[in-house]
Design a protein around this motif. Structure first.
Motif, PDB file in Angstrom:
ATOM      1  N   LEU A  23    -106.391  51.944 -86.631  1.00  0.00           N
ATOM      2  CA  LEU A  23    -105.572  50.968 -85.921  1.00  0.00           C
ATOM      3  C   LEU A  23    -105.047  51.513 -84.599  1.00  0.00           C
ATOM      4  CD1 LEU A  23    -103.495  49.606 -88.930  1.00  0.00           C
ATOM      5  CD2 LEU A  23    -105.732  48.829 -88.082  1.00  0.00           C
ATOM      6  N   ALA A  24    -104.961  50.614 -83.618  1.00  0.00           N
ATOM      7  CA  ALA A  24    -104.502  50.983 -82.281  1.00  0.00           C
ATOM      8  C   ALA A  24    -102.993  51.105 -82.191  1.00  0.00           C
ATOM      9  CB  ALA A  24    -104.993  49.949 -81.268  1.00  0.00           C
ATOM     10  N   ALA A  25    -102.260  50.596 -83.176  1.00  0.00           N
ATOM     11  CA  ALA A  25    -100.800  50.590 -83.117  1.00  0.00           C
ATOM     12  C   ALA A  25    -100.264  51.976 -82.806  1.00  0.00           C
ATOM     13  CB  ALA A  25    -100.230  50.094 -84.437  1.00  0.00           C
ATOM     14  N   GLY A  26     -99.286  52.015 -81.917  1.00  0.00           N
ATOM     15  CA  GLY A  26     -98.728  53.283 -81.466  1.00  0.00           C
ATOM     16  C   GLY A  26     -99.182  53.672 -80.084  1.00  0.00           C
ATOM     17  N   GLY A  27    -100.251  53.025 -79.605  1.00  0.00           N
ATOM     18  CA  GLY A  27    -100.758  53.327 -78.262  1.00  0.00           C
ATOM     19  C   GLY A  27    -100.009  52.580 -77.181  1.00  0.00           C
ATOM     20  N   THR A  28     -99.318  51.518 -77.527  1.00  0.00           N
ATOM     21  CA  THR A  28     -98.596  50.586 -76.645  1.00  0.00           C
ATOM     22  C   THR A  28     -99.426  50.191 -75.429  1.00  0.00           C
ATOM     23  OG1 THR A  28     -97.313  52.319 -75.507  1.00  0.00           O
ATOM     24  CG2 THR A  28     -96.358  51.358 -77.511  1.00  0.00           C
ATOM     25  N   ALA A  29     -98.961  50.402 -74.206  1.00  0.00           N
ATOM     26  CA  ALA A  29     -99.555  49.738 -73.044  1.00  0.00           C
ATOM     27  C   ALA A  29    -100.925  50.263 -72.659  1.00  0.00           C
ATOM     28  CB  ALA A  29     -98.610  49.838 -71.845  1.00  0.00           C
ATOM     29  N   VAL A  30    -101.067  51.595 -72.540  1.00  0.00           N
ATOM     30  CA  VAL A  30    -102.343  52.151 -72.064  1.00  0.00           C
ATOM     31  C   VAL A  30    -102.876  53.255 -72.969  1.00  0.00           C
ATOM     32  CG1 VAL A  30    -101.895  51.577 -69.650  1.00  0.00           C
ATOM     33  CG2 VAL A  30    -101.180  53.823 -70.541  1.00  0.00           C
ATOM     34  N   GLY A  31    -102.239  53.475 -74.110  1.00  0.00           N
ATOM     35  CA  GLY A  31    -102.684  54.511 -75.028  1.00  0.00           C
ATOM     36  C   GLY A  31    -101.770  55.705 -75.109  1.00  0.00           C
ATOM     37  N   THR A  32    -100.793  55.797 -74.211  1.00  0.00           N
ATOM     38  CA  THR A  32     -99.897  56.953 -74.194  1.00  0.00           C
ATOM     39  C   THR A  32     -98.768  56.834 -75.191  1.00  0.00           C
ATOM     40  OG1 THR A  32     -98.497  55.981 -72.474  1.00  0.00           O
ATOM     41  CG2 THR A  32    -100.383  57.327 -71.746  1.00  0.00           C
ATOM     42  N   GLY A  33     -98.504  55.631 -75.673  1.00  0.00           N
ATOM     43  CA  GLY A  33     -97.418  55.419 -76.625  1.00  0.00           C
ATOM     44  C   GLY A  33     -96.058  55.241 -75.994  1.00  0.00           C
ATOM     45  N   ILE A  34     -96.002  54.914 -74.712  1.00  0.00           N
ATOM     46  CA  ILE A  34     -94.728  54.710 -74.051  1.00  0.00           C
ATOM     47  C   ILE A  34     -93.906  53.631 -74.762  1.00  0.00           C
ATOM     48  CG2 ILE A  34     -95.700  53.037 -72.402  1.00  0.00           C
ATOM     49  CD1 ILE A  34     -93.732  54.166 -70.311  1.00  0.00           C
ATOM     50  N   ASN A  35     -92.617  53.907 -74.943  1.00  0.00           N
ATOM     51  CA  ASN A  35     -91.654  53.018 -75.606  1.00  0.00           C
ATOM     52  C   ASN A  35     -91.846  52.909 -77.112  1.00  0.00           C
ATOM     53  OD1 ASN A  35     -90.554  52.591 -73.115  1.00  0.00           O
ATOM     54  ND2 ASN A  35     -91.117  50.425 -72.959  1.00  0.00           N
ATOM     55  N   ALA A  36     -92.752  53.687 -77.672  1.00  0.00           N
ATOM     56  CA  ALA A  36     -92.887  53.765 -79.123  1.00  0.00           C
ATOM     57  C   ALA A  36     -92.433  55.148 -79.568  1.00  0.00           C
ATOM     58  CB  ALA A  36     -94.324  53.511 -79.565  1.00  0.00           C
ATOM     59  N   PRO A  37     -91.611  55.256 -80.594  1.00  0.00           N
ATOM     60  CA  PRO A  37     -91.158  56.576 -81.054  1.00  0.00           C
ATOM     61  C   PRO A  37     -92.300  57.373 -81.669  1.00  0.00           C
ATOM     62  CG  PRO A  37     -90.442  54.876 -82.563  1.00  0.00           C
ATOM     63  CD  PRO A  37     -91.046  54.161 -81.398  1.00  0.00           C
ATOM     64  N   ASP A  38     -92.145  58.672 -81.692  1.00  0.00           N
ATOM     65  CA  ASP A  38     -93.154  59.534 -82.317  1.00  0.00           C
ATOM     66  C   ASP A  38     -93.369  59.108 -83.770  1.00  0.00           C
ATOM     67  OD1 ASP A  38     -93.454  60.985 -80.013  1.00  0.00           O
ATOM     68  OD2 ASP A  38     -92.130  62.625 -80.641  1.00  0.00           O
ATOM     69  N   GLY A  39     -94.626  59.054 -84.154  1.00  0.00           N
ATOM     70  CA  GLY A  39     -94.963  58.720 -85.534  1.00  0.00           C
ATOM     71  C   GLY A  39     -94.960  57.243 -85.851  1.00  0.00           C
ATOM     72  N   PHE A  40     -94.691  56.395 -84.854  1.00  0.00           N
ATOM     73  CA  PHE A  40     -94.622  54.955 -85.118  1.00  0.00           C
ATOM     74  C   PHE A  40     -95.975  54.414 -85.586  1.00  0.00           C
ATOM     75  CE2 PHE A  40     -94.869  50.478 -83.753  1.00  0.00           C
ATOM     76  CZ  PHE A  40     -93.779  49.961 -84.417  1.00  0.00           C
ATOM     77  N   GLY A  41     -97.056  54.824 -84.910  1.00  0.00           N
ATOM     78  CA  GLY A  41     -98.384  54.346 -85.288  1.00  0.00           C
ATOM     79  C   GLY A  41     -98.758  54.747 -86.696  1.00  0.00           C
ATOM     80  N   GLU A  42     -98.447  55.989 -87.051  1.00  0.00           N
ATOM     81  CA  GLU A  42     -98.750  56.466 -88.402  1.00  0.00           C
ATOM     82  C   GLU A  42     -97.943  55.703 -89.447  1.00  0.00           C
ATOM     83  OE1 GLU A  42     -99.762  59.709 -85.537  1.00  0.00           O
ATOM     84  OE2 GLU A  42     -98.121  58.276 -85.793  1.00  0.00           O
ATOM     85  N   ALA A  43     -96.642  55.512 -89.147  1.00  0.00           N
ATOM     86  CA  ALA A  43     -95.789  54.808 -90.107  1.00  0.00           C
ATOM     87  C   ALA A  43     -96.223  53.357 -90.273  1.00  0.00           C
ATOM     88  CB  ALA A  43     -94.334  54.876 -89.635  1.00  0.00           C
ATOM     89  N   LEU A  44     -96.621  52.721 -89.166  1.00  0.00           N
ATOM     90  CA  LEU A  44     -97.064  51.334 -89.236  1.00  0.00           C
ATOM     91  C   LEU A  44     -98.349  51.218 -90.050  1.00  0.00           C
ATOM     92  CD1 LEU A  44     -96.193  48.533 -88.129  1.00  0.00           C
ATOM     93  CD2 LEU A  44     -97.871  48.867 -86.325  1.00  0.00           C
TER      94      LEU A  44
END
Length: 481
Positions: A236-257
């Protein structure tokens, strides 16, 4: 949270004011969507193709998981987190399908649909909290529902989830059930000898069971390849936010989601190891579409063979007796057509065409985003749905009720010239060919032609026995001898 509020519209009539970054917009008061959804309805009135309900429901799961993750981490207060989760679950359950009216043809990232989901959930969550809708709501679509997310990672996450659920719950079970029904017929008819055909011409014999086992094996293998093609879709792409850097998403957000979505769906979901590829490409869904195309190719072979073998009843092959589902002609009384097979072939052609569109769209990634996403999800979900439905219809309304015209099958075997193949090792290829040509040109039986050219009757009867020419059909089907 005022959980007694009904999950069906607002009960209001007329219009209310909603606002976004561009200002105020009037929206229908009876709906939950907001300003950006209304703008999209105005600016993208293109065709009648709506964003698939499966995608919007999958988006509900994504927003549900995000609300739970954000709530547990303290980024959302408990009450709004619970309200967002409850509203998102209503979306995921299909209770709010009428709130997603947007066309497929919109922003290539799916921004309008992401905001449609955010607005609906925000207004419904506010209602559940006892608040109002629109400018007075208690939940914000961006600040709360979209917290830690961007369209650019949220939409592909919902895409992957929708495809995985559609194929797992609809396509594969129905294709595999069709393959099992075909295999059951193969086993029932394993010993029925029939004439083979290559190049649309008579060939050496095989059994009906052997022929049907080929269709079953094709479908089983195609279903297996489709399962394998789904593996990259679980990333899943979740955690990459706007361009893949994860800006404005906390660390581990993609994994937790991903972990929370895995718990909600039972799917083996993980976070994509490279978010730049996850946002900039559509490769996983291109591969999944190719897997669906593979099923279409196998299904088309079986359906086409069935309709040819059922041709007739008097002037065709008519080895199969298909169920008579409906009258076949408005002018020719008594005519019945292989309509289930025809429908399946049309579906297969549609899926093959949609796969070509998906492949072309997959090639259109530019820099940090592929902006052909609505086009791709529309086609992949349509293919998955069509294949599952066609397989189910063919199984229930045709395959399970198909019978054999055993007299016609036996007559075709008896008249076949290619039985002479068994004679070739004994009399030589050229002499065997002369026997076949003589029988064909003179309209005699193969036996009569062989005897006229000097073959001993006892030798012919011993060698030219169709039942001995089919190999070991029970072994071929894995059945006990």
């Amino acid at each position: 949270m005022a959980s007694d509020q009904p999950p069906i519209g607002t009960g209001a009539t007329g219009a209310r004011e909603e606002r976004d970054a561009l200002g105020a917009v009037e929206v229908p008061a009876e709906h939950y969507w907001g300003a950006q959804t209304q703008r999209s309805l105005l600016h993208f009135d293109i065709g009648e193709d709506r964003m698939p309900a499966e995608l919007c429901r999958a988006y509900g799961l994504v927003k549900l998981a995000a609300a739970l993750v954000n709530g547990e981490a303290g980024r959302l207060a408990p009450e709004p987190a619970a309200a967002i989760a409850a509203a998102a679950k209503e979306v995921a359950d299909g209770d709010l399908d009428a709130e997603f009216p947007l066309r497929l043809w919109q922003s290539g990232s799916g921004t309008q649909t992401n905001m449609n989901v955010n607005e609906v959930i925000a207004n419904r969550a506010s209602q559940l909290l006892g608040g109002g809708l629109g400018t007075g709501r208690l939940v914000h679509p961006n600040d709360h529902v979209n917290l830690g997310q961007s369209t650019n990672d949220g939409f592909p996450t919902a895409m992957h989830l929708a495809v995985l659920l559609a194929v797992r719950d609809r396509t594969l079970p129905r294709v595999e059930a069709l393959a099992a029904a075909i295999r059951a017929k193969a086993e029932a008819w394993v010993d029925v000898v029939k004439i083979g055909r290559t190049h649309l011409q008579d060939a050496t014999p095989l059994t009906v069971g052997q022929e049907w086992s080929g269709w079953a094996a094709q479908l089983e293998a195609a279903a297996g390849r489709l399962r394998e093609a789904l593996a990259p879709v679980t990333e899943l792409a979740a955690g990459g936010t706007a361009v893949g850097t994860g800006i404005n998403a906390p660390d581990g957000f993609g994994e937790a989601l991903a972990d929370r979505l895995a718990d909600l769906t039972g799917l083996p979901l993980t976070t994509a190891p490279n978010k730049f590829a996850a946002l900039g490409s559509l490769d996983a869904l291109v591969a999944a579409s190719a897997g669906l195309r593979g099923v279409a190719v196998a299904l088309m072979k079986a359906a086409n063979d069935m309709r040819w073998l059922a041709s007739g009843p008097r002037a065709g092959l008519h080895e199969l007796r298909l169920p008579e589902n409906e009258p076949g002609s408005s002018i020719m009384p008594g005519k019945v057509n292989p309509t289930q097979q025809e429908a399946a072939v049309m579906v297969c052609l549609q899926v093959i065409g949609e796969d070509a569109i998906v492949a072309a769209a997959g090639s259109q990634g530019t820099f940090e985003l592929n902006t052909m996403r609505p086009l791709v999800i529309g086609n992949v979900l349509h293919s998955a749905r069509l294949l599952g439905d066609a397989a189910e219809s063919l199984r229930v309304h045709s395959v399970e009720g198909t019978e054999l015209d055993r007299e016609r099958i036996a007559a075709h075997v008896d008249r076949s010239l290619m039985l002479v193949t068994a004679l070739s090792p004994h009399v030589g290829y050229d002499r065997a060919a002369a026997i076949a040509h003589r029988a064909d040109h003179e309209g005699t039986t193969l036996r009569e032609a062989a005897l006229a050219l000097g073959v001993d009757p006892a030798d012919f009867d011993r060698v030219v026995d169709p039942a001995t020419m089919v190999g070991d059909p029970r072994r071929d089907l894995g059945l006990p001898g």
